[in-house]
Design a protein around this motif. Structure first.
Motif, PDB file in Angstrom:
ATOM      1  N   TYR A  29      39.834  25.516  39.132  1.00 40.47           N
ATOM      2  CA  TYR A  29      39.554  26.083  37.809  1.00 40.47           C
ATOM      3  C   TYR A  29      39.031  27.520  37.849  1.00 40.47           C
ATOM      4  O   TYR A  29      38.769  28.097  36.804  1.00 40.47           O
ATOM      5  N   ASP A  39      38.187  31.414  40.243  1.00 41.88           N
ATOM      6  CA  ASP A  39      38.762  32.708  40.613  1.00 41.88           C
ATOM      7  C   ASP A  39      39.803  32.609  41.725  1.00 41.88           C
ATOM      8  O   ASP A  39      40.503  33.573  41.982  1.00 41.88           O
ATOM      9  N   LEU A  40      39.910  31.474  42.408  1.00 45.46           N
ATOM     10  CA  LEU A  40      40.908  31.325  43.473  1.00 45.46           C
ATOM     11  C   LEU A  40      42.095  30.471  43.034  1.00 45.46           C
ATOM     12  O   LEU A  40      42.896  30.042  43.863  1.00 45.46           O
ATOM     13  N   SER A  41      42.195  30.214  41.746  1.00 46.35           N
ATOM     14  CA  SER A  41      43.254  29.309  41.291  1.00 46.35           C
ATOM     15  C   SER A  41      44.615  29.995  41.353  1.00 46.35           C
ATOM     16  O   SER A  41      44.764  31.132  40.897  1.00 46.35           O
ATOM     17  N   PRO A  42      45.641  29.298  41.882  1.00 46.07           N
ATOM     18  CA  PRO A  42      47.008  29.833  41.809  1.00 46.07           C
ATOM     19  C   PRO A  42      47.446  30.016  40.348  1.00 46.07           C
ATOM     20  O   PRO A  42      48.310  30.831  40.064  1.00 46.07           O
ATOM     21  N   TRP A  43      46.859  29.212  39.461  1.00 47.56           N
ATOM     22  CA  TRP A  43      47.077  29.405  38.016  1.00 47.56           C
ATOM     23  C   TRP A  43      46.099  30.500  37.598  1.00 47.56           C
ATOM     24  O   TRP A  43      45.011  30.227  37.112  1.00 47.56           O
ATOM     25  N   SER A  44      46.525  31.751  37.824  1.00 48.59           N
ATOM     26  CA  SER A  44      45.604  32.889  37.683  1.00 48.59           C
ATOM     27  C   SER A  44      45.140  33.041  36.243  1.00 48.59           C
ATOM     28  O   SER A  44      45.720  32.469  35.320  1.00 48.59           O
ATOM     29  N   LEU A  91      48.018  34.100  34.073  1.00 47.45           N
ATOM     30  CA  LEU A  91      48.928  33.005  33.709  1.00 47.45           C
ATOM     31  C   LEU A  91      48.287  32.129  32.643  1.00 47.45           C
ATOM     32  O   LEU A  91      48.925  31.749  31.657  1.00 47.45           O
TER      33      LEU A  91
END
Lengths: 409, 237
Positions: free
Chosen positions: A56, A58-63, A66
């Motif tokens: 959820y 700052d490192l989420s691939p769902w930036s 996005l």
């Protein structure tokens, strides 16, 4: 229609009216849902602590970019879209854990349930694509709970009311109220709340939050100035009305879940053929214990029985809950099935959420006895010398029980 | 939103078995304005409950003439926060294991390009789930649902985006792969990534004598370039 029938109808209508406006119905069930949902969500957050930034944050691939593209189109609410900063996220995640604990304990549930809803929506809507059915249940229940009086029993609120420990004027309540108002005003006026999430409108979060805040303020004021007045009684009657409606919605929602789950299943050839259970047991993503799954699916009789039993229970659930005796058998079966799903399919938080939803239909007498049993158990444990010495503020050395000390050592 | 102090002001303890009484309303005689407020709110709440349950029901029931005619109104109320789907393993449960695999292309200092072998990202997820009483959403949902999201928004033959979610799902899937594989492969910088799915049918129940299915069918996506922008905020160096 005869005069007697009309009179009876009028009497029934009047007693129904005084009930929905005058009595907080299903107080124990509301408390069960509160505790279960808080336990599920808080436990989930603790479990995902090592992965929180990937799921959820700052490192989420769902930036953040996005997420904002999706949010701009679906208008879901999340405070995590307002900033991509690491520490804003860490703060929100930590707050979500803290508020889950407060919700569990039932501390100032009127404000806490709203905050809980905001934090559940914020985390889930930040990355809706990592969720599953369990998150969906928590999401809905968090919203519905904000409309209930879920702290009437089994809560710090109830204890404070019993003991009368909250001081007149309730300075802590005033501070909480003022702080939340300031936070809301800051987010709105500084432009920190982006994507128009706190904009005003007839049907918008901005309006809803301010309305809650104003009503809470008005109620606090009346409780202080005119505790015997009609204004306070009116606000309470309105809150009771809304609570009862929300409990009805929660119960209906649970029926919807089972009814549609069953309704779709009876259209499926594998559920008709009695083999459907075999397949989820052999999906790698839901197979934490392959040996267990193999053992369970090895018997064709067992697979058929559970497959058919699931469909029958789900389709029948909404009707059977109206029959007290069958309802309790159903609930036992549903809860047992969800305990099985928790382990066999590796879905513990989904299962806990569903068990919580089931618990809405548990009988009041059973819940009250359960509560008394738990309270007695806790009291007995707290009374043992070990716990008294370690947890409770123990008497100083002279009175110390030598046996207990030896146990600690 | 201050605490609701009604508990703090109600003097009597809560009897254990009864529903909690708030006020003896049977005895209260409301003034006309209060009564009007109560009536109006009761009507409004009743309408809201019926509308809410009605729209939610229509949104989760199979498509029917009523839900089709009122689709706009239903979506306006239900989306986004009341969205739900309870087709759990229904109408039929998924009968395939879908493994998402990725490979990367690297370039060394001399400009020589090299492809990595296929890396089974799903197998890593499954390994993390095995024997774990509390599987993480990272392993159980992230990649699995990202692939579902991609396939929902792409044409199966041409791999062309079919709308809004197309570009989002591509970027998302790409970033999941890049985060899990890293900035480098065997010391060389990653410049492209490619995905494929390997779908294996679940072998049917053993007592039916269904033949074991072994060979997967593949769906291969085009190579996607991977630059520093794609790696932003993934925490891999």
């Amino acid at each position: 229609m005869s005069q007697a029938t009309l009179n009876r109808l009028a009497d029934a209508g009047f007693s129904g009216w005084t009930t929905v406006t005058g009595r907080t119905l299903a107080a124990y069930q509301a408390a069960v849902v509160r505790i279960g949902v808080a336990l599920t969500f808080g436990g989930f957050l603790l479990r995902e602590w090592p992965h929180r930034r990937v799921l959820y944050g700052d490192l989420s691939p769902w930036s953040g970019d996005l997420a904002r593209q999706m949010l701009a189109s679906n208008h879901a609410f999340t405070v995590l879209a307002w900033s991509d900063g690491r520490w804003w996220f860490e703060g929100v995640y930590a707050a979500a854990i803290a508020v889950s604990v407060l919700m569990l304990l039932g501390w100032r549930t009127r404000a806490t349930s709203l905050l809980f809803m905001v934090l559940v929506l914020s985390l889930q809507n930040r990355a809706v694509l990592v969720g599953d059915g369990g998150d969906n249940v928590i999401h809905l229940m968090a919203i519905y709970l904000a409309f209930t009086r879920c702290g009437q029993v089994w809560s710090l609120d109830a204890r404070a009311a019993r003991r009368g420990t909250r001081r007149t004027g309730d300075p802590v309540g005033v501070v909480v109220w003022a702080a939340l108002g300031l936070a809301l005003a800051y987010c709105q006026l500084s432009g920190f709340a982006s994507l128009g999430m706190l904009d005003f409108g007839l049907y918008s979060w901005g309006t809803f939050f301010w309305l809650c805040w104003l009503l809470a303020g008005l109620r606090g004021l009346l409780a202080r100035r005119a505790p015997e007045g009609e204004g306070l009684a009116l606000l309470d009657a309105l809150a009771t009305l809304v609570h009862n409606a929300a409990m009805l919605v929660i119960a209906a929602e649970v029926c919807f879940i089972y009814a549609t789950a069953g309704w779709y299943k009876i259209q499926g050839s594998l559920w008709q053929g009695g083999t459907a259970l075999w397949y989820p047991l052999h999906l790698h993503y839901f197979e934490p214990w392959p040996g267990l799954a193999d053992g369970l699916s090895g018997s064709s009789t067992l697979v058929t029985a559970i497959t058919y039993g699931t469909v029958i229970a789900q389709v029948g659930f909404p009707f059977l809950v109206f029959n007290r005796r069958i309802k309790n058998v159903m609930l036992t079966l549903m809860i047992a099935e969800h305990l099985g799903i928790a382990i066999v399919l590796g879905l513990p938080f989904f299962s806990l959420a569903m068990i919580t939803a089931d618990a809405v239909f548990l009988p009041t007498g059973f819940l009250a006895r359960l509560g008394q049993g738990v309270a007695r158990g806790v009291a007995r444990i707290a009374a043992t010398p070990v716990v008294r010495q370690t947890i409770m503020r123990a008497p100083r050395t002279p009175e110390r029980d030598p046996e207990a000390v030896s146990v600690i050592r | 939103m201050a605490d609701e102090p009604d508990e703090a002001t109600s003097p009597e303890p809560i009897p254990p078995l009864a529903e909690t009484p708030d006020l003896p309303d049977e005895e209260r005689r409301w003034s006309l304005p209060s009564l009007l407020v109560l009536y109006l709110t009761a009507v409004a709440v009743a309408v809201a409950v019926v509308y809410h349950l009605g729209t939610v029901f229509l949104s989760i029931a199979p498509a029917n003439p009523v839900s089709q005619r009122h689709a706009t109104a239903i979506n306006a109320h239900v989306l986004p926060e009341f969205e739900q789907n309870w087709q759990l393993f229904a109408p039929n449960p998924l009968q395939q294991n879908i493994a998402v695999q990725a490979r990367v292309q690297t370039v060394d200092s001399t400009g020589h390009r090299l492809d990595s072998p296929w890396i089974d990202l799903t197998a890593r997820d499954v390994a993390a789930i095995r024997g774990n009483p509390l599987p993480s959403h990272v392993n159980q949902n992230q990649l699995r649902r990202a692939w579902d999201y991609y396939t929902a928004w792409h044409d199966q033959q041409t791999e062309k985006s079919t709308g809004f979610g197309g570009p989002l799902s591509e970027e998302y899937l790409k970033r999941i792969g890049l985060q899990r594989i890293g900035r480098d492969w065997e010391g060389m910088a990653v410049i492209q990534i490619q995905f494929r799915s390997a779908t294996t049918d679940v072998t049917g129940p053993s007592w039916t004598g269904a033949p074991a299915t072994t060979s997967p069918s593949y769906r291969q996506l085009p190579w996607w370039p991977a630059n520093d922008d794609d790696y932003r905020g993934l925490g891999v160096s």
